[in-house]
Design a protein around this motif. Structure first.
Motif, PDB file in Angstrom:
ATOM      1  N   GLY A 160      -1.477  11.513   0.655  1.00 22.16           N
ATOM      2  CA  GLY A 160      -1.763  12.315   1.849  1.00 22.16           C
ATOM      3  C   GLY A 160      -0.915  11.821   3.012  1.00 22.16           C
ATOM      4  N   HIS A 161      -1.101  10.540   3.402  1.00 22.96           N
ATOM      5  CA  HIS A 161      -0.240   9.940   4.441  1.00 22.96           C
ATOM      6  C   HIS A 161       1.168   9.796   3.861  1.00 22.96           C
ATOM      7  CE1 HIS A 161       1.026   7.350   7.730  1.00 22.96           C
ATOM      8  NE2 HIS A 161       1.344   6.390   6.872  1.00 22.96           N
ATOM      9  N   THR A 162       1.264   9.236   2.660  1.00 26.82           N
ATOM     10  CA  THR A 162       2.486   9.310   1.845  1.00 26.82           C
ATOM     11  C   THR A 162       2.022   9.659   0.431  1.00 26.82           C
ATOM     12  OG1 THR A 162       2.480   6.996   1.071  1.00 26.82           O
ATOM     13  CG2 THR A 162       3.618   7.438   3.171  1.00 26.82           C
ATOM     14  N   GLY A 216      -4.462   0.411   4.128  1.00 23.08           N
ATOM     15  CA  GLY A 216      -3.198   0.865   4.710  1.00 23.08           C
ATOM     16  C   GLY A 216      -3.422   1.929   5.760  1.00 23.08           C
ATOM     17  N   ASP A 217      -2.608   2.994   5.706  1.00 23.79           N
ATOM     18  CA  ASP A 217      -2.708   4.046   6.722  1.00 23.79           C
ATOM     19  C   ASP A 217      -3.483   5.268   6.245  1.00 23.79           C
ATOM     20  OD1 ASP A 217      -1.275   2.406   8.350  1.00 23.79           O
ATOM     21  OD2 ASP A 217       0.588   3.549   8.262  1.00 23.79           O
ATOM     22  N   VAL A 218      -4.433   5.074   5.320  1.00 26.87           N
ATOM     23  CA  VAL A 218      -5.260   6.199   4.880  1.00 26.87           C
ATOM     24  C   VAL A 218      -6.299   6.514   5.951  1.00 26.87           C
ATOM     25  CG1 VAL A 218      -6.944   6.998   3.163  1.00 26.87           C
ATOM     26  CG2 VAL A 218      -4.878   5.783   2.417  1.00 26.87           C
ATOM     27  N   THR A 229       0.832  -1.206   0.000  1.00 23.12           N
ATOM     28  CA  THR A 229       0.000   0.000   0.000  1.00 23.12           C
ATOM     29  C   THR A 229       0.867   1.257   0.000  1.00 23.12           C
ATOM     30  OG1 THR A 229      -0.134   0.103   2.436  1.00 23.12           O
ATOM     31  CG2 THR A 229      -1.894  -1.106   1.274  1.00 23.12           C
ATOM     32  N   HIS A 230       1.960   1.205   0.765  1.00 20.95           N
ATOM     33  CA  HIS A 230       2.896   2.327   0.807  1.00 20.95           C
ATOM     34  C   HIS A 230       4.208   1.824   1.402  1.00 20.95           C
ATOM     35  CE1 HIS A 230       1.205   2.517   4.868  1.00 20.95           C
ATOM     36  NE2 HIS A 230       2.058   3.455   5.240  1.00 20.95           N
ATOM     37  N   ALA A 231       5.227   2.693   1.405  1.00 19.86           N
ATOM     38  CA  ALA A 231       6.578   2.197   1.690  1.00 19.86           C
ATOM     39  C   ALA A 231       7.100   2.563   3.072  1.00 19.86           C
ATOM     40  CB  ALA A 231       7.548   2.664   0.606  1.00 19.86           C
ATOM     41  N   HIS A 232       6.218   2.831   4.028  1.00 12.11           N
ATOM     42  CA  HIS A 232       6.694   2.985   5.406  1.00 12.11           C
ATOM     43  C   HIS A 232       7.202   1.633   5.907  1.00 12.11           C
ATOM     44  CE1 HIS A 232       4.371   6.898   6.500  1.00 12.11           C
ATOM     45  NE2 HIS A 232       5.571   7.135   6.009  1.00 12.11           N
ATOM     46  N   ILE A 233       8.171   1.702   6.808  1.00 10.53           N
ATOM     47  CA  ILE A 233       8.885   0.485   7.196  1.00 10.53           C
ATOM     48  C   ILE A 233       7.995  -0.581   7.832  1.00 10.53           C
ATOM     49  CG2 ILE A 233       9.581   1.419   9.438  1.00 10.53           C
ATOM     50  CD1 ILE A 233      12.346  -0.022   8.610  1.00 10.53           C
ATOM     51  N   ASP A 234       6.988  -0.176   8.596  1.00  8.58           N
ATOM     52  CA  ASP A 234       6.131  -1.186   9.237  1.00  8.58           C
ATOM     53  C   ASP A 234       5.270  -1.928   8.211  1.00  8.58           C
ATOM     54  OD1 ASP A 234       4.971   1.406   9.067  1.00  8.58           O
ATOM     55  OD2 ASP A 234       3.361   0.834  10.438  1.00  8.58           O
ATOM     56  N   HIS A 235       5.171  -1.377   7.007  1.00  9.03           N
ATOM     57  CA  HIS A 235       4.403  -2.018   5.931  1.00  9.03           C
ATOM     58  C   HIS A 235       5.305  -2.729   4.918  1.00  9.03           C
ATOM     59  CE1 HIS A 235       0.508  -0.018   6.937  1.00  9.03           C
ATOM     60  NE2 HIS A 235       1.367   0.714   7.636  1.00  9.03           N
ATOM     61  N   ALA A 236       6.511  -2.168   4.708  1.00  7.54           N
ATOM     62  CA  ALA A 236       7.355  -2.650   3.608  1.00  7.54           C
ATOM     63  C   ALA A 236       8.701  -3.209   4.051  1.00  7.54           C
ATOM     64  CB  ALA A 236       7.573  -1.512   2.608  1.00  7.54           C
TER      65      ALA A 236
HETATM   66 ZN   LIG Z   1       2.362   4.523   7.127  1.00  6.48          ZN
END
Ligand SMILES: [Zn+2]
Ligand SMILES: [Zn+2]
Length: 209
Positions: free
Chosen positions: A131-133, A150-152, A55-62
């Motif tokens: 928005g979040h990323t 994700g974090d939307v 969904t996005h590339a923040h570390i807790d997700h990717a």
């Molecule tokens: Zn995030």
């Protein structure tokens, strides 16, 4: 499709194993870390993982993407190219959030608004929700009326926008103009916390009323 959430990392991020009941083909969405737990779930369900979706590339997700992809020869689909700087900065993210070292990676397919991602007989529509990323995408399965957001948006909350290139107004626009029109009955699995429906959030989420 079937959906099984596996909370991973100290951030309790909802990595989600999705699979098609007919073909048993599966995807791992947002493998932030704790790969042993994710692979144990894969084995328990007896499914055949054919790709990683982000969904996005923040570390807790990717954060677990590079290792999972390399060890299991899995292609990476997503996120949107707007998150390239987060992917390139993966090792800085590790030190910033006290994660063990993890490598950067190159997605096999960048996603854009309107794209489709297939998992067995199932189809996810890609909705670009910055928005979040800047490169955040949502995966929406119309047949199941289910979205992986994700974090939307979360139950009762929305994503943070105080990170580099975060944008509060863009996030609100993404939620109100791209997610809410999908319909009140659509259920969603957020990046953190419990599932909810868009209808519940339209009525009660204080950040988007
Ligand atoms: Zn995030
Ligand atoms: Zn997160």
């Amino acid at each position: 499709m079937k959906y099984r959430t596996i909370p991973v990392t100290p951030f309790q991020q909802n990595c989600t194993l999705v699979w098609c009941e007919h073909t048993k083909k599966a995807a791992i969405v947002d493998p932030g870390g704790d790969l042993d737990q994710i692979l144990a779930a894969v084995e328990e369900e007896g499914v055949l993982v054919e790709k990683i979706m982000l969904t996005h590339a923040h570390i807790d997700h990717a954060g677990g993407t590079a290792e999972l992809s390399a060890k299991n020869s899995l292609p990476i689909e997503g996120p949107h190219k707007g998150d390239l700087f987060w992917i390139e900065g993966m090792s800085q993210q590790c030190s910033m959030f006290n994660f063990p070292h993890c490598d950067s990676f190159t997605p096999d397919r960048w996603l854009d608004d309107g794209d489709e991602v297939k998992v067995g007989d199932g189809v996810f529509q890609v909705i670009h929700c910055p928005g979040h990323t800047p490169g955040h995408v949502v995966f929406y399965n119309e047949k199941d009326q289910m979205a992986l957001v994700g974090d939307v948006i979360f139950h009762g909350s929305i994503g943070r926008t105080d990170f580099p290139k975060g944008n509060h107004q863009e996030l609100i626009d993404s939620i109100k103009m791209k997610l809410f029109p999908l319909g009140e009955s659509v259920e969603f699995i957020p990046g953190h916390g419990p599932r909810s429906t868009l209808g519940v959030e339209i009525k009660s989420n204080p950040y988007v009323r």
